[in-house]
Design a protein around this motif. Structure first.
Motif, mmCIF file in Angstrom:
data_model
loop_
_atom_site.group_PDB
_atom_site.id
_atom_site.type_symbol
_atom_site.label_atom_id
_atom_site.label_comp_id
_atom_site.label_asym_id
_atom_site.label_seq_id
_atom_site.Cartn_x
_atom_site.Cartn_y
_atom_site.Cartn_z
ATOM 1 N N TYR A 1 0.792 -1.229 0.000
ATOM 2 C CA TYR A 1 0.000 0.000 0.000
ATOM 3 C C TYR A 1 0.825 1.280 0.000
ATOM 4 O O TYR A 1 0.317 2.339 -0.353
ATOM 5 N N LYS B 1 -8.543 1.724 -3.047
ATOM 6 C CA LYS B 1 -7.109 1.563 -2.798
ATOM 7 C C LYS B 1 -6.848 0.516 -1.718
ATOM 8 O O LYS B 1 -5.824 -0.154 -1.720
ATOM 9 N N LYS C 1 0.815 3.791 -2.863
ATOM 10 C CA LYS C 1 -0.544 3.815 -3.419
ATOM 11 C C LYS C 1 -1.457 4.580 -2.463
ATOM 12 O O LYS C 1 -1.885 5.686 -2.741
#
Lengths: 331, 331
Positions: B74, B209, B77
């Motif tokens: 993650y 996300k 992002k």
């Protein structure tokens, strides 16, 4: 009205004129009949019973009746079983309230329309405004959210009972996919906070009743994972034959709920499940989409619903190819 | 302080004395270093970056640095990549803030302890109070929730930026299993409502996300469903060998997250995943429970955590039998 989150008041403000018409009708009638749509889900029954419980609490002398259909699994567990009234009940004056039902054809008990006055409370696109008063707030994720807004802004309302909070929370959590789908908003969370402030135990009173997985469910997921299809353009789907469910020991009503498995899948834009309905001789489709509106295609196949969550049907599996093509055109 | 939900103010009230110590330390220092635990999850990074962003917004002239480890997937992002500071940075006076980290051994960058003063902000059982000020609110589901409460009750705070809201929301949603696990409270929902009031798009800015499933994920679920075990007493578990993950093309870090598949399973009281960690030559266990506290058993096997969500490890698969027995004693 108790001390509450200003967001709940601000969001209700533009709807106050309609809310006030509804308050006034409720005050006018001693007998009230509340019904949701056929084949009810969490939001349908949660809205109906949450509204009924709260009105009973505010007006202990009124006769408030919930009619319509039970849920095949949750009625008797999460919701009370419905006691159907005979025709005599409807011969006297009453107020009818329909919740979570976009068109009169889908009403769980059409006798609600015999009401002296009829109120429609909903959050679906307003295909048919069958009420004398129609409260439709499309950008709310659940009808239960509309009902909480309606009640919280009512001067005679003081607080939700635990029972009412459980019913209404189940509706909000149900239609939002537990606070996930588009239209889950700050207001949705504020409503959830308000309902939990009653002291309800979220796990024991709500989730453990809403979310029960059996071994059969896991087998079904496993079956779907071994048999789903993704088209090159990004449409994912699976087909479940009736006999497969019998083999797995899963209630047919449970099968369509698995469609949400494909929610977050990379490069998949639209997804659906096809479930055989032997009784009606059709194949029922639950259709979902990340961003692209798909209710147009659903309408073409005898269905409808929300932009990104609709239902429809085909008569034969041979129609599936065309159905997929119609969806791929949208991508 | 802006117009807000009274529940957020009421919940913060008993903690105000500690909050005020923290406000005062933050005001005193021009250089602040914030770090979370190693192998950070949503709540670790969401808390660290959410706090950093908000402090930057309130004090644009202070130097606020987030240190520690990136998330394997993650970071870059959902969260910014972390730029590790060299030792020189730590030679000047600074305030250290550790978030979501119960003991100093697990700090993502131990140099935070070199701070002139150290603040610990957490929601885990307080096994080690390594801060000069320790703010630990155990009944909050996420550290991000603690941080929102801390900030909202600060007179210098006006509102969350969208970035801060995204970070903090990801922490709340992450540690609560999207508003599901025990300790998800009215306050949790009120915090979520407050964060979304910034105008963040829940689907696009956050969930798309946070929740990305690949085909590999589905294959992994399928593998688990074909290989899990349920003991007669109601302990469910699965074991994943490293080579299996290679075959499926799934990152090992992803495998343990599937343990929550068994959350709602009928008649299952405790469940866990066992993941081979070839690098460290151990088997990592993620342990969960419906009601029974399991962190005692986790501690016996070199781990710890929350009552109903802990982690631990075994050295050989042959220890598994004893581990299961130790859990069955609890049922």
């Amino acid at each position: 009205m108790k001390k509450t989150n200003p967001l709940l008041i601000d969001t209700g403000a533009p709807w106050l004129p309609i809310y006030k018409e509804i308050y006034s009708l409720i005050e006018d009638y001693e007998r009230i009949f509340i019904v949701a749509h056929t084949k009810p889900d969490y939001d349908a029954l949660g809205s109906a019973f949450g509204l009924a419980k709260t009105l009973e609490d505010i007006f202990p002398n009124k006769e408030i009746v919930v009619g319509g259909e039970d849920h095949y699994f949750y009625s008797g567990k999460l919701y009370p079983k419905i006691e159907t009234k005979n025709n005599e009940w409807f011969s006297e004056k009453f107020l009818g309230i329909a919740v979570d039902c976009a068109n009169s054809d889908r009403l769980g008990d059409k006798r609600v329309l015999k009401g002296d006055k009829v109120i429609k409370i909903d959050h679906h696109p307003p295909v048919e405004q069958y009420g004398d008063v129609n409260l439709v707030i499309e950008n709310m994720i659940s009808c239960a959210e509309v009902i909480v807004s309606l009640l919280i802004n009512y001067e005679k309302f003081e607080q939700f009972t635990k029972d009412a909070a459980i019913f209404l929370f189940s509706g909000v959590a149900g239609d939002s996919g537990r606070f996930k789908y588009a239209n889950t908003s700050a207001h949705t969370f504020a409503v959830a906070a308000e309902l939990l402030s009653t002291g309800v135990d979220l796990s024991k009173d709500i989730y453990e009743k809403m979310y029960v997985q059996t071994i059969g469910d896991l087998k079904l997921v496993s079956y779907i994972l071994n048999n789903f299809i993704i088209t090159p353009k990004g449409v994912a789907y699976y087909v479940i034959h009736d006999e497969e469910l019998v083999k797995l020991g899963v209630d047919p009503n449970h099968a369509k709920s698995k469609v949400n498995m494909f929610n977050d899948l990379e490069n998949v834009h639209i997804w659906f499940s096809v479930n055989e309905d032997k009784e009606d001789g059709i194949w029922r489709i639950s259709l979902r989409s990340k961003h692209i509106p798909i209710n147009g295609v659903a309408a073409k196949y005898g269905g409808g619903g929300h932009d990104r969550a609709s239902g429809c049907q085909i008569n034969k599996l041979s129609e599936l190819e065309q159905f997929v093509q119609d969806l791929e055109v949208l991508i």
